[in-house]
Design an enzyme around this catalytic site. Structure first.
Site, short mmCIF file in Angstrom:
data_model
loop_
_atom_site.label_atom_id
_atom_site.label_comp_id
_atom_site.label_asym_id
_atom_site.label_seq_id
_atom_site.Cartn_x
_atom_site.Cartn_y
_atom_site.Cartn_z
N PHE A 24 -21.81 -17.67 -76.67
CA PHE A 24 -22.30 -17.12 -77.94
C PHE A 24 -22.27 -15.60 -77.98
O PHE A 24 -22.98 -14.98 -78.78
CB PHE A 24 -23.72 -17.63 -78.24
CG PHE A 24 -23.86 -19.12 -78.14
CD1 PHE A 24 -23.16 -19.95 -79.01
CD2 PHE A 24 -24.64 -19.72 -77.16
CE1 PHE A 24 -23.25 -21.33 -78.92
CE2 PHE A 24 -24.74 -21.09 -77.05
CZ PHE A 24 -24.04 -21.91 -77.94
N GLU A 30 -20.03 -12.12 -73.01
CA GLU A 30 -18.83 -11.32 -73.25
C GLU A 30 -18.83 -10.11 -72.32
O GLU A 30 -17.82 -9.77 -71.72
CB GLU A 30 -18.75 -10.88 -74.72
CG GLU A 30 -17.45 -10.10 -75.02
CD GLU A 30 -17.29 -9.65 -76.47
OE1 GLU A 30 -17.90 -10.24 -77.37
OE2 GLU A 30 -16.52 -8.69 -76.68
N ARG A 73 -18.74 -3.49 -86.63
CA ARG A 73 -18.55 -4.71 -87.44
C ARG A 73 -19.62 -4.82 -88.52
O ARG A 73 -19.39 -5.39 -89.58
CB ARG A 73 -18.49 -5.96 -86.56
CG ARG A 73 -17.88 -7.16 -87.26
CD ARG A 73 -17.71 -8.36 -86.36
NE ARG A 73 -16.42 -8.43 -85.69
CZ ARG A 73 -15.29 -8.89 -86.24
NH1 ARG A 73 -15.28 -9.34 -87.46
NH2 ARG A 73 -14.18 -8.91 -85.53
N THR A 93 -12.13 -5.73 -83.56
CA THR A 93 -12.01 -4.48 -84.32
C THR A 93 -11.36 -3.39 -83.47
O THR A 93 -10.84 -2.43 -84.00
CB THR A 93 -13.39 -4.02 -84.82
OG1 THR A 93 -14.25 -3.81 -83.71
CG2 THR A 93 -13.99 -5.05 -85.76
N GLU A 149 -17.27 -17.89 -85.50
CA GLU A 149 -18.43 -17.12 -85.95
C GLU A 149 -18.79 -17.29 -87.42
O GLU A 149 -19.97 -17.30 -87.77
CB GLU A 149 -18.19 -15.63 -85.66
CG GLU A 149 -18.07 -15.35 -84.18
CD GLU A 149 -17.65 -13.92 -83.90
OE1 GLU A 149 -16.46 -13.60 -84.14
OE2 GLU A 149 -18.49 -13.13 -83.50
N1 LUZ Z 1 -16.16 -8.57 -79.49
C1 LUZ Z 1 -15.49 -7.42 -79.47
C2 LUZ Z 1 -16.36 -9.24 -80.63
O1 LUZ Z 1 -15.37 -6.83 -78.41
N2 LUZ Z 1 -14.97 -6.94 -80.60
C3 LUZ Z 1 -15.11 -7.55 -81.78
O2 LUZ Z 1 -14.63 -7.07 -82.80
C4 LUZ Z 1 -15.85 -8.75 -81.81
N3 LUZ Z 1 -16.06 -9.39 -82.95
C5 LUZ Z 1 -16.77 -10.50 -82.95
C6 LUZ Z 1 -17.27 -10.98 -81.76
N4 LUZ Z 1 -17.07 -10.37 -80.62
MO1 MOS Z 2 -18.57 -13.07 -79.40
S1 MOS Z 2 -20.12 -12.39 -80.43
O1 MOS Z 2 -17.34 -13.53 -80.28
O2 MOS Z 2 -18.60 -12.91 -77.81
#
Ligand code: LUZ
Ligand code: MOS
Length: 755
Positions: free
Chosen positions: A224, A228, A306, A435, A707
Site C-alpha cells: 500500500f 515503497e 502529486r 511523476t 490507486e
Molecule cells: N511513487 C513515486 C508513487 O515514487 N512516484 C509517484 O508518482 C507515485 N505515485 C503514486 C504512488 N506511488
Molecule cells: Mo504506492 S502509494 O503506489 O507505493
C-alpha cells in the site's frame, strides 16, 4: 483471456511463501531496534551495558558500526539509518540488538538506557511552516490568473480542510532476512515494493558496490506504499548485522514496533478559496497545502507534487494557484500510501465545492457536474486531457437511477427524525505514471525452455494486487500458449536490474510492456525458425493456441515441437525486454509538461444512514462507474476496486491516528486504531465497467487500477456530512477527516457553522 489470480490456490491453503515462511538456516540470529523514547532531542548518553550482558545477546550495533554511509534518505539525504547525536521522532532507531532469538532481542531492547536533552517538539505542519521548518522548498502550480479572476467571480468561498494520516496495516509487517554470501556479497530477502531501493541503500551503508547485493522478493502480504521506501531500513539493519557477524540475521517486526516506528499517509491541513460565476462554473481556485512530512523527507516531496497534480480532481478550472509546503515535524517520516497525495488534494477541492453548494443552496453534484473536465481542457500542470469524466458521470446517473435515489432519500428524511440519510457524488481523475519521469521504465527477462515451458522474471513485486497474474497473461497471450506453460520467478535484483518500485499504479503497465516486448522478440525468432522448417514465408506463419499455422491452416507443427527444433538449431530462446513510457515529460522549473501516460476516471454514488442519537452510521450503498479502458482481468480489477474503495472509506471515516503533544503514537495497536471490517463495507456495492475503445498507453489497453478506486471513499465523507446536515442544517462540522462516529455526534448537536 481472463484467469483467476495464480496465487489463489496456495493462498487459500496457506502455502504461499512470505518472508516468515522462508526456511531459516541453522545459526540464524534475530534483530530488534531500540527506538528513541523522545521525539526530539540530543543524545547525552547511551547505556548498552545491561542489555549487552544479557544471555543470548550477541552484539548491539550503533551508527559507529556503519562501514559506509549512515544514510538511507530516498529523495533527500536527511535520514540516518541509526541516530548519531540528534533524535527527531519517537521511535527513531538508535541501536540494533542482535540476539539468539527474537524474544531475547526484544527483551534486551527494554534494557537499553538513554539520556536525552529534550528539544522543542513540533507535530503540527502549520507550526512547522511558520518556523521555516520545511523538508524541501515549496512548490507552486499555476494556470491563468486567480487573483484577477476572483474579482470577477459572483461567489467566493474560503475555508480550511484537513485529512489525517493512515496506517498501511499490511497484514505482513515489515521485515527482512539477510544471509552472507561468498566474496563479500550478501543475499537479502526483503518484504519490499522496491528491491532496487533496498539494494542501493544497503550497498551504500555497507560501502560495497551494488553488484554484491542480491535482493529477493517473492511476494508481500500487502504494501500500500508503506514498503515503497520504508522497507529499506529493516533490510539494511539485517544486512549490517550479518555483515559484521558473518551469520544470517532476520528481523520481522512486531505489529506495535511497525506502527510506532514507520511513517504513514501524510496528514494535510489546507486552506482553500473557490470562486464561481452565476452559472456555477468554477472560475478560480486557490489552495495552500501544509503537508505533515514527519522528521525526514522520505517520499514526501513526491507525494506533495502529486497533491498539486490532483488538486482540481476531475474538474476544469481556468484560474488556479496551488501552493504546497512539505513541513518537517517530529513524527516518523510519512510516506507513500495508495493515492500518494492525490486523495489529500482531491479532498480539499471537494470540501470547497461542498462549502459553496451549502452556501448557495444547491447540491454539490450540480457544481461537480457542470465543471467536469472535457477532452482538450488543460490542467494546471499543462497536460491537455483526454477525458472520460462525463461518460462515467452520465452513466452513473442513468444506470443507478439517481433521481429516484434522491427522491427516496428526501422521503426518508422527511418521515424519520432519528435516522437521516445522505447521498454524495464522487468523480475521480488520477494520472498514471510516476511523476518522476525517469522512474517510468521497466525490464523483464523471458526464458523459453526446450520443453516449451516459459519462465518469466520482471521488476514487478507481487503484493496481493495480482500483478504476477497479469504478467503471466501477457506472456501467454503474446505466445498464444496455455497459462499453465508460464511460471513467474521471484523479483530479484540479480535477474532484473535498476527496478522502479512497484508503485504509482503503473507496475502492470511498465513491466507488462517489457514482458510483451521480450516475448514478441522471441516470437519473431520462433516464427522465422518455423518458416525455415516449413519452407514458407515468415509472414504466413502464425502461432495460435500452441499450434503453428501457415496462412491460417494447421501445419502439423506444435509449439513444443517448434521450440525444441529451434533450440536444436541454436536459436536464442531468451530475451530481456526494456520499456520506457513514451511521450511523457515535465519541466520542474516552470511546473508544466505532460507527466502522465493517461488518466483513469470514474464516478461513485454513495448513500449512508446516520443514527442521530448515537452518531453511528452505516454505508448503505456505493454504486460506481469505473473507466477500465479494456480490462485484461475483470476478476483482479474488481478486487482492486473493492479493496481500494474500502481502504478509502476507512481513511475517511474510522481510521484515526492520534499522536500526543510529545509526538507519541497513542493509536499504537489494533485495539486503538480501528480499520474497516466486514460490517463497515457498503451493504450494496455496484461496479460498472466502463469499457472504452480509445487508444491508451496501458498494457493491452487495460488501464491501471491500483490507486484510483481509493478516492471513491472520499464520497462517504460527504454523504455523511449531508446526512448530518439533514438533521441539523446549521451544524458546525468543518471539513476534517476522518468522520468518526464521535465527530458525527458532535456535528449533529453542534450550533452553527462559523468557518
Ligand atoms: N511513487 C513515486 C508513487 O515514487 N512516484 C509517484 O508518482 C507515485 N505515485 C503514486 C504512488 N506511488
Ligand atoms: Mo504506492 S502509494 O503506489 O507505493
Amino acid at each position: 483471456m481472463s484467469i483467476r489470480n495464480i496465487d489463489s490456490f496456495t493462498h487459500t491453503r496457506g502455502e504461499s511463501i512470505y518472508l516468515d515462511d522462508i526456511p531459516v538456516i541453522a545459526g540464524t540470529l534475530y534483530a530488534a531496534v531500540f527506538g528513541s523514547p523522545v521525539a526530539h532531542g540530543r543524545i547525552l548518553k547511551l547505556d548498552l551495558a545491561e542489555a549487552s550482558a544479557m544471555e543470548g545477546v550477541v552484539r548491539i550495533f550503533t551508527y559507529k558500526d556503519v562501514p559506509g554511509k549512515n544514510q538511507i534518505g530516498g529523495i533527500v539525504p536527511d535520514e540516518p539509518l541509526l541516530a548519531e547525536d540528534i533524535v527527531d521522532f519517537n521511535g527513531m532507531p538508535v541501536a540494533l540488538v542482535v540476539a539468539e532469538s527474537q524474544e531475547i532481542a526484544h527483551a534486551a531492547v527494554k534494557k537499553i538506557r538513554i539520556d536525552i536533552e529534550q528539544h522543542e517538539i513540533i507535530t503540527d505542519p502549520r507550526v512547522a511552516q511558520s518556523k521555516g521548518q520545511l523538508l524541501v522548498p515549496p512548490r507552486k502550480f499555476k494556470i491563468g490568473d486567480s487573483d484577477t479572476a476572483f474579482k470577477q467571480c459572483r461567489f467566493v468561498f474560503e475555508g480550511i480542510a484537513e485529512t489525517n494520516g493512515q496506517e498501511h496495516l499490511y497484514i505482513e509487517t515489515q521485515g527482512a532476512y539477510a544471509v552472507p554470501a561468498e566474496n563479500n556479497a550478501i543475499k537479502v530477502y526483503s518484504s519490499t515494493q522496491g528491491p532496487t531501493a533496498v539494494q542501493k541503500h544497503m550497498a551504500a551503508v555497507l560501502g560495497i558496490p551494488m553488484h554484491r547485493v542480491e535482493i529477493d522478493t517473492t511476494r508481500l502480504g500487502g504494501g500500500f506504499g508503506g514498503k515503497e521506501d520504508q522497507a529499506t531500513a529493516w533490510a539494511v539493519f539485517c544486512a549490517l548485522a550479518a555483515w559484521h557477524l558473518k551469520k544470517p540475521v532476520k528481523y520481522s517486526l512486531h505489529r506495535m514496533e511497525d506502527m510506532r516506528m514507520t511513517g504513514k499517509r501524510n496528514p494535510y491541513s489546507s486552506d482553500f478559496k473557490i470562486g464561481l460565476d452565476e452559472h456555477l462554473k468554477i472560475i478560480a481556485y486557490e489552495a495552500t497545502f501544509y503537508q505533515n512530512g514527519g522528521a525526514a523527507a522520505d517520499l514526501s516531496p513526491a507525494v506533495l507534487e502529486r497533491t498539486l497534480f490532483h488538486c482540481t480532481n476531475s474538474y476544469y478550472i481556468p484560474n488556479v494557484t496551488a501552493t504546497a509546503y512539505s513541513c518537517k515535524t517530529n513524527l516518523p517520516p510519512n510516506t507513500a500510501f495508495r493515492g500518494f497525495g492525490g486523495p489529500q488534494g482531491m479532498f480539499v477541492i471537494e470540501a470547497a465545492i461542498a462549502k459553496a453548494a451549502e452556501a448557495l443552496g444547491v447540491t454539490a453534484s450540480e457544481i461537480q457536474q457542470k465543471n467536469l473536465v472535457k477532452t482538450g481542457d488543460e490542467f494546471p500542470y499543462g497536460q491537455k486531457m483526454v477525458s472520460e469524466a462525463a461518460e462515467c458521470w452520465d452513466k452513473a446517473i442513468s444506470l443507478y437511477d439517481v433521481q429516484e435515489l434522491k427522491n427516496d432519500i428526501a422521503v426518508f428524511n422527511a418521515s424519520n427524525s432519528l435516522y437521516k440519510k445522505g447521498i454524495s457524488f464522487m468523480p475521480i481523475c488520477f494520472g498514471i505514471s510516476f511523476t518522476k519521469i525517469l522512474m517510468n521504465q521497466a525490464r523483464a527477462l523471458v526464458h523459453v525452455y526446450m520443453d516449451g515451458s516459459v519462465n518469466l522474471s520482471t521488476g514487478a513485486v507481487e503484493m496481493g494486487q495480482g500483478v504476477n497474474t497479469k504478467m503471466l497473461q501477457v506472456a501467454a497471450t503474446v505466445f498464444s500458449i496455455s497459462p499453465d506453460k508460464v511460471k513467474l520467478s521471484s523479483t530479484n535484483t540479480y535477474r532484473i536490474a535498476n527496478t522502479s518500485p512497484s508503485a504509482a499504479s503503473a507496475t502492470a503497465d511498465l513491466n507488462g510492456k517489457a514482458v510483451q516486448i521480450a516475448c514478441e522478440q522471441i516470437l519473431e525468432r520462433l516464427k522465422a525458425s518455423a518458416a525455415e522448417q516449413l519452407n514458407c514465408n515468415v509472414s504466413a506463419i502464425e502461432i495460435k493456441e500452441e499450434a503453428v499455422l501457415v496462412n491460417g491452416r494447421p501445419s502439423g507443427l506444435s509449439w513444443n515441437e517448434l521450440v525444441l527444433s529451434s533450440y536444436l538449431k541454436r536459436v536464442n530462446l531468451s530475451e530481456h525486454g526494456h520499456y520506457a513510457t513514451p511521450g511523457i515529460h515535465f519541466d520542474n522549473t516552470i511546473e508544466k509538461g505532460h507527466p502522465f501516460a493517461y488518466h483513469v476516471y470514474g464516478s461513485a454514488v454513495t448513500t449512508v444512514t446516520v443514527d442521530c442519537i448515537r452518531g453511528t452510521y452505516e454505508i448503505d450503498a456505493v454504486k460506481l462507474v469505473h473507466d477500465f479502458g479494456t480490462t485484461m482481468n475483470p476478476l483482479i480489477d474488481r478486487g482492486q476496486i473493492e479493496g481500494g474503495l474500502v481502504q478509502g472509506i476507512g481513511w475517511m471515516t474510522m481510521e484515526e491516528i492520534v499522536f500526543d503533544a510529545e509526538g507519541r503514537l497513542r493509536s499504537n495497536a489494533l485495539s486503538t486504531y480501528k480499520v474497516p471490517d466486514i460490517y463497515s463495507v457498503p451493504k450494496e456495492l455496484d461496479i460498472h465497467f466502463l469499457e472504452t475503445s480509445n487508444d491508451n498507453l496501458a498494457i493491452f489497453r487495460s488501464k491501471a487500477v491500483g490507486e484510483p478506486p481509493l478516492m471513491y471513499g472520499i464520497g462517504t465523507y460527504f454523504a455523511l456530512r449531508n446526512a448530518v446536515k439533514a438533521f441539523n442544517p446549521s451544524s458546525d462540522i468543518g471539513f476534517s477527516a476522518p468522520m468518526t462516529p464521535e465527530k458525527v455526534l458532535m456535528g449533529l448537536y453542534s450550533k452553527k457553522e462559523n468557518k
